[in-house]
Design an enzyme around this catalytic site. Structure first.
Site, PDB file in Angstrom:
ATOM      1  CB  THR A  23      -7.182  36.781  -7.084  1.00 16.13           C
ATOM      2  OG1 THR A  23      -8.128  37.602  -6.336  1.00 16.13           O
ATOM      3  CG2 THR A  23      -6.764  37.697  -8.251  1.00 16.13           C
ATOM      4  CD1 TRP A  24      -9.939  32.344  -1.776  1.00 17.53           C
ATOM      5  CD2 TRP A  24     -11.839  31.190  -2.666  1.00 17.53           C
ATOM      6  NE1 TRP A  24     -10.598  31.816  -0.817  1.00 17.53           N
ATOM      7  CE2 TRP A  24     -11.732  31.187  -1.419  1.00 17.53           C
ATOM      8  CE3 TRP A  24     -12.942  30.753  -3.441  1.00 17.53           C
ATOM      9  CZ2 TRP A  24     -12.818  30.395  -0.680  1.00 17.53           C
ATOM     10  CZ3 TRP A  24     -13.885  29.902  -2.807  1.00 17.53           C
ATOM     11  CH2 TRP A  24     -13.736  29.733  -1.436  1.00 17.53           C
ATOM     12  CG  ASP A  52     -13.172  39.697  -7.310  1.00 19.34           C
ATOM     13  OD1 ASP A  52     -14.072  40.634  -6.979  1.00 19.34           O
ATOM     14  OD2 ASP A  52     -13.114  38.535  -6.626  1.00 19.34           O
ATOM     15  CE1 TYR A  57     -11.743  35.521  -1.447  1.00 16.77           C
ATOM     16  CE2 TYR A  57     -10.741  36.971  -3.380  1.00 16.77           C
ATOM     17  CZ  TYR A  57     -11.828  36.181  -2.487  1.00 16.77           C
ATOM     18  OH  TYR A  57     -13.212  36.401  -3.060  1.00 16.77           O
ATOM     19  CD  GLN A 167     -17.421  39.220  -6.439  1.00 17.31           C
ATOM     20  OE1 GLN A 167     -16.668  38.384  -5.661  1.00 17.31           O
ATOM     21  NE2 GLN A 167     -16.756  40.327  -6.819  1.00 17.31           N
ATOM     22  CE1 TYR A 195     -19.435  32.953  -4.427  1.00 18.22           C
ATOM     23  CE2 TYR A 195     -20.206  35.206  -3.845  1.00 18.22           C
ATOM     24  CZ  TYR A 195     -20.021  33.879  -3.693  1.00 18.22           C
ATOM     25  OH  TYR A 195     -20.812  33.360  -2.530  1.00 18.22           O
ATOM     26  CG  LEU A 198     -15.296  28.145 -14.669  1.00 16.75           C
ATOM     27  CD1 LEU A 198     -13.820  27.871 -14.743  1.00 16.75           C
ATOM     28  CD2 LEU A 198     -15.986  28.113 -15.861  1.00 16.75           C
TER      29      LEU A 198
HETATM   30  P1  NDP Z   1     -14.183  29.628 -10.352  1.00 14.56           P
HETATM   31  O1  NDP Z   1     -15.565  28.994 -10.610  1.00 14.56           O
HETATM   32  O2  NDP Z   1     -13.583  30.503 -11.154  1.00 14.56           O
HETATM   33  O3  NDP Z   1     -13.283  28.137 -10.597  1.00 14.56           O
HETATM   34  C1  NDP Z   1     -11.848  28.048 -10.192  1.00 14.56           C
HETATM   35  C2  NDP Z   1     -11.354  26.795 -10.355  1.00 14.56           C
HETATM   36  O4  NDP Z   1     -11.501  26.364 -11.968  1.00 14.56           O
HETATM   37  C3  NDP Z   1      -9.944  26.701 -10.300  1.00 14.56           C
HETATM   38  O5  NDP Z   1      -9.682  25.345  -9.636  1.00 14.56           O
HETATM   39  C4  NDP Z   1      -9.253  26.688 -11.770  1.00 14.56           C
HETATM   40  O6  NDP Z   1      -8.189  25.993 -11.697  1.00 14.56           O
HETATM   41  C5  NDP Z   1     -10.073  26.020 -12.472  1.00 14.56           C
HETATM   42  N1  NDP Z   1     -10.276  26.587 -13.717  1.00 14.56           N
HETATM   43  C6  NDP Z   1     -10.352  27.690 -14.459  1.00 14.56           C
HETATM   44  N2  NDP Z   1     -10.529  27.862 -15.605  1.00 14.56           N
HETATM   45  C7  NDP Z   1     -10.342  26.548 -16.165  1.00 14.56           C
HETATM   46  C8  NDP Z   1     -10.385  25.984 -17.467  1.00 14.56           C
HETATM   47  N3  NDP Z   1     -10.733  26.561 -18.607  1.00 14.56           N
HETATM   48  N4  NDP Z   1     -10.448  24.644 -17.451  1.00 14.56           N
HETATM   49  C9  NDP Z   1     -10.208  23.855 -16.415  1.00 14.56           C
HETATM   50  N5  NDP Z   1     -10.408  24.359 -15.196  1.00 14.56           N
HETATM   51  C10 NDP Z   1     -10.250  25.594 -14.876  1.00 14.56           C
HETATM   52  O7  NDP Z   1     -13.903  29.322  -8.755  1.00 14.56           O
HETATM   53  P2  NDP Z   1     -13.553  30.695  -7.744  1.00 14.56           P
HETATM   54  O8  NDP Z   1     -14.207  30.285  -6.442  1.00 14.56           O
HETATM   55  O9  NDP Z   1     -12.367  30.944  -7.805  1.00 14.56           O
HETATM   56  O10 NDP Z   1     -14.325  31.944  -8.287  1.00 14.56           O
HETATM   57  C11 NDP Z   1     -13.729  32.866  -9.064  1.00 14.56           C
HETATM   58  C12 NDP Z   1     -13.579  33.981  -8.176  1.00 14.56           C
HETATM   59  O11 NDP Z   1     -14.669  34.856  -7.692  1.00 14.56           O
HETATM   60  C13 NDP Z   1     -12.587  34.041  -7.096  1.00 14.56           C
HETATM   61  O12 NDP Z   1     -11.352  33.531  -7.564  1.00 14.56           O
HETATM   62  C14 NDP Z   1     -12.796  35.268  -6.358  1.00 14.56           C
HETATM   63  O13 NDP Z   1     -12.004  36.285  -6.814  1.00 14.56           O
HETATM   64  C15 NDP Z   1     -14.210  35.369  -6.458  1.00 14.56           C
HETATM   65  N6  NDP Z   1     -15.125  34.732  -5.477  1.00 14.56           N
HETATM   66  C16 NDP Z   1     -15.926  35.804  -4.558  1.00 14.56           C
HETATM   67  C17 NDP Z   1     -16.752  35.161  -3.447  1.00 14.56           C
HETATM   68  C18 NDP Z   1     -17.183  36.197  -2.674  1.00 14.56           C
HETATM   69  O14 NDP Z   1     -17.779  35.720  -1.554  1.00 14.56           O
HETATM   70  N7  NDP Z   1     -17.549  37.395  -3.249  1.00 14.56           N
HETATM   71  C19 NDP Z   1     -16.558  33.822  -3.431  1.00 14.56           C
HETATM   72  C20 NDP Z   1     -15.870  32.873  -4.247  1.00 14.56           C
HETATM   73  C21 NDP Z   1     -15.115  33.422  -5.175  1.00 14.56           C
HETATM   74  P3  NDP Z   1      -6.640  26.470 -12.206  1.00 14.56           P
HETATM   75  O15 NDP Z   1      -6.278  27.770 -11.555  1.00 14.56           O
HETATM   76  O16 NDP Z   1      -5.741  25.526 -11.907  1.00 14.56           O
HETATM   77  O17 NDP Z   1      -6.673  26.921 -13.631  1.00 14.56           O
END
Ligand code: NDP
Length: 281
Positions: A23-24, A52, A57, A167, A195, A198
């Site tokens: 949900t970031w 998550d 956030y 995590q 986390y 992608l």
């Molecule tokens: P991700 O690796 O999940 O990538 C997210 C990005 O990829 C967004 O821009 C999304 O865009 C895009 N995306 C997702 N699915 C697709 C798809 N099928 N095709 C094309 N683009 C896609 O990055 P996050 O950093 O958000 O990591 C996931 C989660 O992990 C976070 O949301 C958070 O909850 C957690 N996190 C935890 C951290 C920690 O310190 N504990 C640090 C960072 C993240 P769109 O939304 O437009 O689809």
């Protein structure tokens, strides 16, 4: 046809789908709120029942979006939230949890994490986590961005062995944890939450991944997620604000990588050959 999701199991026996929802960046802009809620609900509807989030956030906004998405359907969901290290004193932990519960509109967080190591003594944080657990406000607790040494130190504290998860950043282009942290987690029967699976979207522009995914007839996101879903007790939490991309990510669970495909991924994205410092975002 869509198969059921692989699962991961916590030390207390609770099992969860190994593919959840991040949900970031949600809750940052009111104009996107409806779409974000729809995307989370689409994920829940197709079995991605682990969400998550974190108090950090959008300054609590992502927890509020999560709260709206789960309203009236809390049962059967597994909510993970995280506390800012600056709140990790004994008193601060109790107060931060109350505030998260309020924003989430729930009376219990299933897994409550310390977002990254704090300057507050970890034993105080653990004591507060245990108090929250006894009071039923959290079902279990864990940490985030802890390397192997930090996990060992945590484990040596009173009740430190009650830690349920860690995590960390883990994806095809960031495989350092496979050398020592992932094996440590496995030895301790603790799931590892991956986390940025992608790499915040960067992996999807990798030409090698794109080419291999094209040859397999899947999307780059699906291939990147299939790699993580093939690992034991790893929970991937991709974030998407689009119901279509959430469905695409869900379908990654239907991919069974062959030994040749796994070897090809190892060639394109080599596993670590020595201990690496823990990378984080
Ligand atoms: P991700 O690796 O999940 O990538 C997210 C990005 O990829 C967004 O821009 C999304 O865009 C895009 N995306 C997702 N699915 C697709 C798809 N099928 N095709 C094309 N683009 C896609 O990055 P996050 O950093 O958000 O990591 C996931 C989660 O992990 C976070 O949301 C958070 O909850 C957690 N996190 C935890 C951290 C920690 O310190 N504990 C640090 C960072 C993240 P769109 O939304 O437009 O689809």
């Amino acid at each position: 046809m869509s198969h059921s999701l692989p699962s991961a199991t916590f030390p207390d026996g609770q099992s969860v789908p190994a593919l959840g929802l991040g949900t970031w960046h949600m809750g940052e802009d009111r104009a996107s709120a409806k779409a974000e809620i729809r995307a989370l609900q689409a994920g829940i509807d197709c079995g991605m029942t682990l969400i998550d989030t974190a108090e950090m956030y959008a300054g609590g906004g992502a927890e509020e979006i999560t709260g709206e998405a789960i309203k009236g359907r809390r049962d059967g969901l597994f909510i993970v939230s995280k506390m800012m290290p600056s709140n990790a004193s004994h008193k601060g932990t109790l107060a931060a949890c109350e505030a998260s519960l309020r924003r989430l509109g729930t009376d219990r967080i299933d897994l409550y994490l310390l977002h990254w190591p704090s300057r507050h003594p970890l034993r105080d944080t653990v004591a507060a986590f245990e108090e929250l657990r006894s009071a039923g406000k959290i079902a279990r607790w864990g940490v985030s961005n802890f390397d192997t040494l930090a996990m060992r130190q945590l484990s040596a504290l009173p009740k430190g062995k009650n830690c349920a998860a860690n995590q960390v950043l883990y994806n095809l282009s960031t495989r350092g944890i496979e050398f020592d942290l992932l094996p440590w987690m496995a030895e301790n029967a603790m799931p590892l939450m991956a986390y940025s699976p992608l790499d915040e979207g960067r992996l999807l522009r990798n030409p090698d991944l794109g080419k291999m995914a094209g040859q397999m007839g899947v999307s780059p996101a699906q291939l990147a997620l299939a790699f993580l879903l093939g690992r034991d007790n790893v929970i991937a939490i991709p974030k998407s604000s689009s119901p279509e991309r959430v469905a695409e990510n869900r379908a990654a669970a239907d991919i069974q990588l062959t030994a040749d495909q796994t070897a090809e991924l190892d060639r394109l994205f080599p596993p670590p050959r020595s201990r690496q410092p823990l990378e984080m975002i």
